[in-house]
Design a protein around this motif. Structure first.
Motif, PDB file in Angstrom:
ATOM      1  N   LYS A 520      35.666  26.543 -22.698  1.00 37.58           N
ATOM      2  CA  LYS A 520      37.121  26.523 -22.814  1.00 37.58           C
ATOM      3  C   LYS A 520      37.633  27.657 -23.697  1.00 37.58           C
ATOM      4  O   LYS A 520      37.069  27.949 -24.751  1.00 37.58           O
ATOM      5  N   VAL A 521      38.700  28.289 -23.249  1.00 36.09           N
ATOM      6  CA  VAL A 521      39.436  29.269 -24.053  1.00 36.09           C
ATOM      7  C   VAL A 521      40.792  28.650 -24.419  1.00 36.09           C
ATOM      8  O   VAL A 521      41.488  28.116 -23.552  1.00 36.09           O
ATOM      9  N   THR A 522      41.146  28.744 -25.697  1.00 36.81           N
ATOM     10  CA  THR A 522      42.396  28.166 -26.186  1.00 36.81           C
ATOM     11  C   THR A 522      43.287  29.269 -26.753  1.00 36.81           C
ATOM     12  O   THR A 522      42.829  30.093 -27.555  1.00 36.81           O
ATOM     13  N   ASP A 530      47.650  26.333 -25.336  1.00 37.19           N
ATOM     14  CA  ASP A 530      47.387  26.384 -23.903  1.00 37.19           C
ATOM     15  C   ASP A 530      45.905  26.694 -23.697  1.00 37.19           C
ATOM     16  O   ASP A 530      45.303  27.459 -24.467  1.00 37.19           O
ATOM     17  N   THR A 531      45.296  26.116 -22.653  1.00 37.90           N
ATOM     18  CA  THR A 531      43.845  26.274 -22.462  1.00 37.90           C
ATOM     19  C   THR A 531      43.516  26.656 -21.026  1.00 37.90           C
ATOM     20  O   THR A 531      44.330  26.464 -20.098  1.00 37.90           O
ATOM     21  N   GLY A 532      42.291  27.156 -20.860  1.00 38.81           N
ATOM     22  CA  GLY A 532      41.748  27.473 -19.542  1.00 38.81           C
ATOM     23  C   GLY A 532      40.234  27.553 -19.624  1.00 38.81           C
ATOM     24  O   GLY A 532      39.657  27.585 -20.718  1.00 38.81           O
ATOM     25  N   VAL A 539      39.334  34.453 -17.689  1.00 37.58           N
ATOM     26  CA  VAL A 539      40.188  33.299 -17.532  1.00 37.58           C
ATOM     27  C   VAL A 539      41.644  33.756 -17.643  1.00 37.58           C
ATOM     28  O   VAL A 539      41.963  34.657 -18.424  1.00 37.58           O
ATOM     29  N   LYS A 540      42.518  33.163 -16.835  1.00 32.77           N
ATOM     30  CA  LYS A 540      43.951  33.437 -16.919  1.00 32.77           C
ATOM     31  C   LYS A 540      44.650  32.171 -17.418  1.00 32.77           C
ATOM     32  O   LYS A 540      44.451  31.087 -16.860  1.00 32.77           O
ATOM     33  N   THR A 557      40.672  31.643 -28.848  1.00 29.78           N
ATOM     34  CA  THR A 557      39.395  31.082 -29.299  1.00 29.78           C
ATOM     35  C   THR A 557      38.584  30.616 -28.098  1.00 29.78           C
ATOM     36  O   THR A 557      39.072  29.811 -27.283  1.00 29.78           O
ATOM     37  N   TYR A 558      37.368  31.148 -27.991  1.00 29.61           N
ATOM     38  CA  TYR A 558      36.436  30.667 -26.971  1.00 29.61           C
ATOM     39  C   TYR A 558      35.500  29.676 -27.643  1.00 29.61           C
ATOM     40  O   TYR A 558      34.846  29.983 -28.639  1.00 29.61           O
ATOM     41  N   ALA A 559      35.386  28.468 -27.084  1.00 35.26           N
ATOM     42  CA  ALA A 559      34.623  27.394 -27.737  1.00 35.26           C
ATOM     43  C   ALA A 559      33.126  27.493 -27.515  1.00 35.26           C
ATOM     44  O   ALA A 559      32.349  26.798 -28.183  1.00 35.26           O
ATOM     45  N   GLY A 560      32.674  28.357 -26.569  1.00 36.19           N
ATOM     46  CA  GLY A 560      31.250  28.431 -26.258  1.00 36.19           C
ATOM     47  C   GLY A 560      30.860  27.410 -25.207  1.00 36.19           C
ATOM     48  O   GLY A 560      31.650  26.566 -24.789  1.00 36.19           O
ATOM     49  N   ASN A 561      29.592  27.458 -24.778  1.00 32.17           N
ATOM     50  CA  ASN A 561      29.057  26.470 -23.835  1.00 32.17           C
ATOM     51  C   ASN A 561      27.585  26.257 -24.130  1.00 32.17           C
ATOM     52  O   ASN A 561      27.114  26.600 -25.221  1.00 32.17           O
TER      53      ASN A 561
END
Length: 578
Positions: A520-522, A530-532, A539-540, A557-561
């Motif tokens: 997830k990117v926030t 807003d997230t994607g 990501v858009k 912020t990218y949360a990682g995976n």
């Protein structure tokens, strides 16, 4: 079910297609012998690495056609059928959506085993052939060697010599451990494709039976004894004991013997007797050569009287001084000056032990010349001795510092000095790397994304060479999450109007050595979030409307995976009144 791959019609003629092979999931493997009788062709089945339990219920997923007993697979009809309403095409598409990219496994799930016996005698030699090893799929590399290990007793094991794959088959032959019996198994791995083969062995000793008899005190009692073995008819001696005392013996003939017992040794009344079979030559193995060779091919020396007088009696004058030399022989009667000296020693009290370096000799039998130079009391003399140079061992050790996902982890492998040949690294059933051992040293690089983050115990296998036996070991490898970099690519439209524009932000998330997919990117701006989700590194995300004008800071912020670390960045946008 697997037996019905060899097709039969119920009560009718054989089908036009006598054999239809089932495709199995990667957690199922089996061995078979097509030459056996109907119903006895499947030798062993393994599910998730464990032997098939005939008393256990298993859940099997298959097509509705087969589940209904189609193509003569009538065994499916004996189970409880649950219709999932799933369509096979949809299942395939869902699998590729969830797991792409995918790479094929070339490990075969079914391998033929021929010449395997139902039972083996303790200490016997086991010989069988593995065939139909190659999968045959497009792009499948050629199988080269088979590495095997025998498991027996309470967790004991012994590594067997590796065998080359020739014409899609490999022949195994080995002696069972002396004195060991019971259920055993041979686990083999075919390299480089990683095919796993498990062959069960049933090893039993001799079975002894004797009938109860009655007799009159003072007369001899005849006890009939039968000894049967799993292979050939046993020979040797049997004894009847009362407690610890032997009261009669006899020699087996065609597996039977009659032991005569003096009733006066038993006494009147009932006696509990024990029949003991001592075994025969086939139950244990001895080295008749009398000479010992270690696996490095170094002979431990032959003690031989240096004096040419072979009939010299004890206490007579024995040779002292002088030298005994070992030479590599180039044929009987050659001039020893043309021979290569392998070692020398000084004779003491008529004998000497010569340590020899045979590293320059090829594997196999060699005739060595032994030359005594003589001394003041003894003439020079020569003789010859045969030495069998065996393949050397290259015991492996392997270490790895691990790596981050997206970076090639390196495995350092060391073996015996001079050992060269192919190395294979496997993670369970999956072959993940190939390297080359050169003069006992190798560094094997793993693919950057072949292992996901976690701790692994990898199998390291050396295929051997003309001079060295195969060897194997394990190595621990830890993979950490890979680093990422997050950045803004674009904001559209570039003009953002207060209370009107919802701008779209394109964000890229780049992995160090890999493509980021998932996570997830926030975006946070002016108290709104807003997230994607990242797909293929991008990501858009559409921002909400801004309620005031001016420069607005946006944090990303990218949360990682599961494979990627988190990362972040920030940028500003300008909001205008109109």
């Amino acid at each position: 079910m697997l037996e019905q791959q060899w097709q039969t019609n119920p009560g009718g003629p054989a089908p036009s297609r006598p054999y239809l092979q089932l495709g199995l999931s990667k957690n199922v493997t089996y061995t078979y012998d097509a030459n056996r009788a109907e119903g006895d062709r499947i030798i062993a089945v393994r599910i998730n690495g464990e032997a098939l339990d005939l008393a256990k219920d298993y859940k099997v997923a298959t097509f509705s056609f087969l589940a209904a007993g189609g193509d003569n697979f009538r065994a499916f009809k004996k189970g409880v059928n649950t219709d999932t309403a799933l369509v096979d095409r949809d299942g395939w598409e869902k699998f590729f959506e969830d797991n792409s990219p995918v790479s094929p496994s070339y490990a075969k799930h079914a391998v033929q085993v021929t010449s395997l016996k139902d039972t083996y005698r303790v200490g016997a030699t086991v010989s069988y052939t593995l065939s139909k090893i190659k999968l045959g799929s497009l792009g499948s590399p050629a199988d080269k060697t088979v590495s095997s290990k025998l498991f027996y007793g309470d967790g004991q094991s012994v590594t067997l010599p590796s065998k080359a794959v020739v014409n899609d088959s490999a022949a195994l032959s080995f002696a069972l451990p002396a004195g060991a019996s019971g259920a055993m198994r041979v686990e083999s791995t075919v390299y480089p494709n990683g095919t796993k083969i498990v062959v069960p062995l049933n090893v039993t000793g001799a079975s002894v039976t004797a009938d109860a008899v009655a007799g009159t005190y003072g007369d001899d009692v005849a006890i009939a004894v039968t000894v049967s073995g799993p292979e050939e008819t046993p020979t040797g001696e049997v004894a009847v004991k009362k407690g610890d005392t032997v009261v009669g013996t006899a020699t087996l003939a065609n597996g039977t013997a009659t032991v005569t017992v003096d009733s006066e040794d038993l006494g009147a009344g009932a006696s509990n007797l024990t029949v003991v079979y001592a075994g025969d030559a086939s139950l244990s193995r001895f080295d008749r050569d009398g000479r010992r060779h270690d696996r490095q091919g170094r002979h431990d020396g032959v003690r031989r009287r240096a004096c040419p007088d072979e009939g010299q009696r004890p206490g007579a004058d024995r040779g002292h001084g002088g030298f005994g030399h070992w030479h590599r022989s180039h044929g009987r009667g050659d001039d020893l000056r043309r021979h290569h000296r392998l070692g020398s020693a000084t004779v003491s009290n008529g004998s000497a032990t010569v340590s020899t370096d045979v590293s320059g000799l090829t594997v196999g039998r060699h005739e060595l010349s032994v030359a005594y130079s003589g001394d003041g009391n003894h003439e020079a003399s020569t003789t010859a001795v045969d030495v069998n140079v065996l393949k050397g061992t290259a015991p492996l050790t392997a270490t790895s510092a691990g790596a981050a996902y997206g970076t090639a982890a390196k495995v350092r492998v060391t073996g015996g000095p001079g050992a060269s040949g192919l190395l294979y690294l496997a993670n369970g059933d999956d072959m993940i790397a190939v390297g080359f051992l050169q003069d006992g040293v190798a560094t094997v690089s793993l693919g950057k994304t072949v292992l996901k983050p976690g701790s692994y115990t990898l199998d390291v296998y050396y295929g051997g060479s003309a001079s060295f036996d195969s060897a194997q070991t394990t190595v621990g490898v830890t993979i950490t999450k890979g680093a990422t970099t997050t950045r803004k690519v674009s904001v559209s439209p570039t003009k953002i109007v207060k209370n009107r524009t919802k701008a779209t932000v394109t964000v890229s998330v780049a992995g160090a050595g890999f493509t980021v997919d998932g996570g997830k990117v926030t975006l946070r701006a002016s108290g709104k979030t807003d997230t994607g989700t990242v797909k293929a590194g991008k990501v858009k995300i559409k921002l909400g409307k801004f309620t005031s004008t001016g420069s607005k800071r946006v944090t990303v912020t990218y949360a990682g995976n599961e494979v990627a670390k988190s990362s972040s960045t920030s940028f500003t946008v300008k909001v205008v009144k109109k």
